[in-house]
Design an enzyme around this catalytic site. Structure first.
Site, PDB file in Angstrom:
ATOM      1  N   TYR A  12      -5.391  -0.526   9.291  1.00 11.13           N
ATOM      2  CA  TYR A  12      -6.263  -1.584   8.777  1.00 11.13           C
ATOM      3  C   TYR A  12      -7.421  -0.941   8.039  1.00 11.13           C
ATOM      4  O   TYR A  12      -8.449  -0.629   8.609  1.00 11.13           O
ATOM      5  CB  TYR A  12      -6.776  -2.467   9.917  1.00 11.13           C
ATOM      6  CG  TYR A  12      -7.665  -3.595   9.431  1.00 11.13           C
ATOM      7  CD1 TYR A  12      -7.214  -4.494   8.477  1.00 11.13           C
ATOM      8  CD2 TYR A  12      -8.954  -3.764   9.926  1.00 11.13           C
ATOM      9  CE1 TYR A  12      -8.023  -5.528   8.020  1.00 11.13           C
ATOM     10  CE2 TYR A  12      -9.770  -4.801   9.481  1.00 11.13           C
ATOM     11  CZ  TYR A  12      -9.298  -5.675   8.531  1.00 11.13           C
ATOM     12  OH  TYR A  12     -10.105  -6.693   8.087  1.00 11.13           O
ATOM     13  N   TYR A  23      -2.711  -9.191   2.173  1.00 10.80           N
ATOM     14  CA  TYR A  23      -3.725  -8.916   3.207  1.00 10.80           C
ATOM     15  C   TYR A  23      -3.325  -9.563   4.533  1.00 10.80           C
ATOM     16  O   TYR A  23      -3.542 -10.755   4.755  1.00 10.80           O
ATOM     17  CB  TYR A  23      -5.064  -9.476   2.751  1.00 10.80           C
ATOM     18  CG  TYR A  23      -6.289  -8.879   3.420  1.00 10.80           C
ATOM     19  CD1 TYR A  23      -6.910  -7.763   2.878  1.00 10.80           C
ATOM     20  CD2 TYR A  23      -6.832  -9.452   4.563  1.00 10.80           C
ATOM     21  CE1 TYR A  23      -8.041  -7.227   3.454  1.00 10.80           C
ATOM     22  CE2 TYR A  23      -7.968  -8.916   5.148  1.00 10.80           C
ATOM     23  CZ  TYR A  23      -8.568  -7.801   4.590  1.00 10.80           C
ATOM     24  OH  TYR A  23      -9.695  -7.278   5.167  1.00 10.80           O
TER      25      TYR A  23
END
Ligand SMILES: [Zn+2]
Lengths: 138, 378
Positions: free
Chosen positions: B333, B282
């Site tokens: 994203y 992440y």
């Protein structure tokens, strides 16, 4: 940094759980929640002591001395109302009693801020009965 | 003792929409297009879905998705009240439901207009106007997720000597991967270490190219039992391990949640970090890829910077290629969803930056708040 020059940050909204912290600041005292059972210091204030589970608490006055633990400098205005107010610095200060406090540094140029720098609290009224604990070079 | 979850469930389908800055579609439409694509990928009819899970601060409720899919009996649903970082954690929840017999076909989805709608980078989603815990941060200018994360990054730089230039090699390596991925937002646009170092500061120590994109798009996963997955269209991506960890509240701005998750995650997987072939991590901010490599135990603390600088995470020659689709920095994203999809593609052998002979594919969706290990079916 005078209160007029501060960027338009949201003021704190005190609650039942942290009102004494804000009340003390207005009187020029920096206090941290202290567990009445085990004397653990809890910041930010919260209803239950994570060390012993007690709901009983007092408020211990801090010396106001500490050192810079970490810091960031915001360059990008995240909202149009911040234009003209960047860059600004936000610091984490480690109080000599232990707790970490998020704050602003009032008299230190951004390129002079360093981790470990000794600092001293100063009380800055921002209106509506709110006083913030900011820090200057010790 | 092996975990009761180990290799009992598989991700049988993945799907995504195009990624853009202005989708011109509702978040509901984005979610549904991704779900439809994932079900087509698996070869499962929409009405067969009986479990739905998401994480959101948006407008894609499970009930409304179920109504669109024609689901008659929604047996399992739930979302987690957290901003972005729980995708792999939902894989753990969904797997538990399937193993326990509470649901058979669970879809995990995310649809968001993260650029044209409410923007995380402006605090429009996570800002609390000085209420609750934010009374102790927002009045001092910590207004977006990146502010608190930058505080941790600065402290870790101090503790372990990691440099901004080393963080830059995360961005550069991921951009190389994006150049091979036509879906990526930055497909066709190269990035040098000088470009990174000279890019403007957003929140010092984060430069522009340390920061993730803001994206409109949707993504979805279809989970079924490993047994069922064997007869479907795609090679199954078996769930070897999946788990989540909460934020540590009394933290010192050093440890990420991965530090607490790692021991029990690797124990559940019965795998050592060194056995992993490829990782998706992440990357809301590039430095956190370095911190995740350290806190999950892929490298020692303090060695993450030199590792990425030495090319360790590059698909081309790296010992642990990371974010092989371009990640949040260069692909899109989608809050971990695009990386979950890429993790599946790696064990299927379908990535645009495919790692040779990939057996174990790791996905982190929050530097410890969710982690997943996928295994290629033998
Ligand atoms: Zn106590």
């Amino acid at each position: 940094m005078t209160s007029e020059a501060r960027p338009p940050f949201p003021p704190p909204v005190p609650t039942e759980d942290n009102q004494p912290f804000w009340d003390a600041l207005r009187e020029g005292r920096l206090v941290v929640q202290e567990c009445a059972e085990c004397a653990h210091l809890v910041h930010p204030p919260r209803p239950m002591c994570p060390e012993c589970g007690s709901f009983e608490k007092g408020w211990r006055e801090m010396s106001g001395r500490g050192e810079v633990y970490s810091y960031v400098v915001t360059h990008q205005a995240i909202h149009p109302s911040f234009s003209g107010h960047t860059p600004y610095a936000t610091a984490l200060v480690r109080l000599e009693e232990g707790p970490l406090l998020t704050t602003n540094l009032t008299d230190i140029a951004h390129d002079e801020i360093a981790i470990g720098m000794p600092v001293q609290v100063e009380f800055v009224a921002i209106g509506d009965g709110i006083t913030l604990p900011l820090f200057r070079r010790a | 003792m092996p975990s009761p979850l180990t290799n009992r469930v598989a991700i049988a389908g993945v799907g995504e929409t195009d990624y853009s800055r202005e989708s011109g579609r509702s978040e509901m439409m984005l979610a549904l297009q991704a779900i439809k694509a994932a079900l087509d990928d698996a070869g499962i009819a929409p009405a067969e879905v009986d479990g739905l899970m998401t994480w959101r601060v948006d407008n894609t409720s499970e009930a409304e998705i179920a109504a669109n899919l024609g689901v008659k009996d929604l047996a399992w649903f739930g979302d987690i009240n957290q901003a972005g970082n729980v995708g792999a954690a939902l894989v753990a929840h969904a797997s538990a439901a399937i193993v326990a017999g509470l649901a058979n076909v669970v879809v995990i989805y995310r649809g968001m207009n993260g650029r044209s709608g409410a923007r995380y980078g402006r605090g429009e989603v996570t800002g609390r106007r000085g209420q609750g815990g934010s009374a102790f941060t927002e009045p001092f200018g910590l207004l977006t997720p990146q502010h608190g994360l930058a505080m941790t990054a600065r402290r870790r730089m101090h503790e372990f000597g990691t440099t901004s230039r080393q963080f830059g090699y995360v961005a550069v390596s991921e951009r190389e991967h994006a150049l091979r991925n036509p879906r990526a937002t930055f497909y066709g646009k190269s990035l040098s270490i000088e470009d990174h170092q000279e890019s403007r500061l957003i929140v010092d120590p984060f430069h522009l190219y340390d920061c993730c994109l803001e994206t409109d798009g949707g993504g979805a996963l279809v989970l079924v039992s490993a047994e069922r997955a064997r007869d479907l269209r795609q090679p199954p991506a078996l769930i070897r391990a999946a788990a989540q960890a909460g934020y540590a509240r009394d933290r010192e701005f050093i440890d990420t949640a991965a530090a607490s998750l790692a021991p029990r995650f690797w124990a559940q997987a019965e795998v050592a970090p060194s056995e992993v072939d490829v990782a998706q991590i992440y990357d809301h901010f590039a430095p956190f890829v370095v911190f995740a490599l350290e806190d999950y135990g892929f490298v020692e603390r303090g060695q993450g910077g030199p590792f990425v600088e030495g090319g360790g995470i590059r698909a081309e020659g790296g010992t642990l290629p990371v974010n092989t689709s371009g990640g949040h920095l260069s692909e899109a994203y989608l809050q971990g969803m695009n990386q979950l999809i890429e993790g599946v593609r790696q064990v299927r052998g379908q990535s645009t930056a495919q790692v040779a002979d990939c057996h174990l594919s790791f996905v982190d969706t929050g530097i410890g708040t969710g982690a997943l290990l996928l295994e290629r079916a033998s």
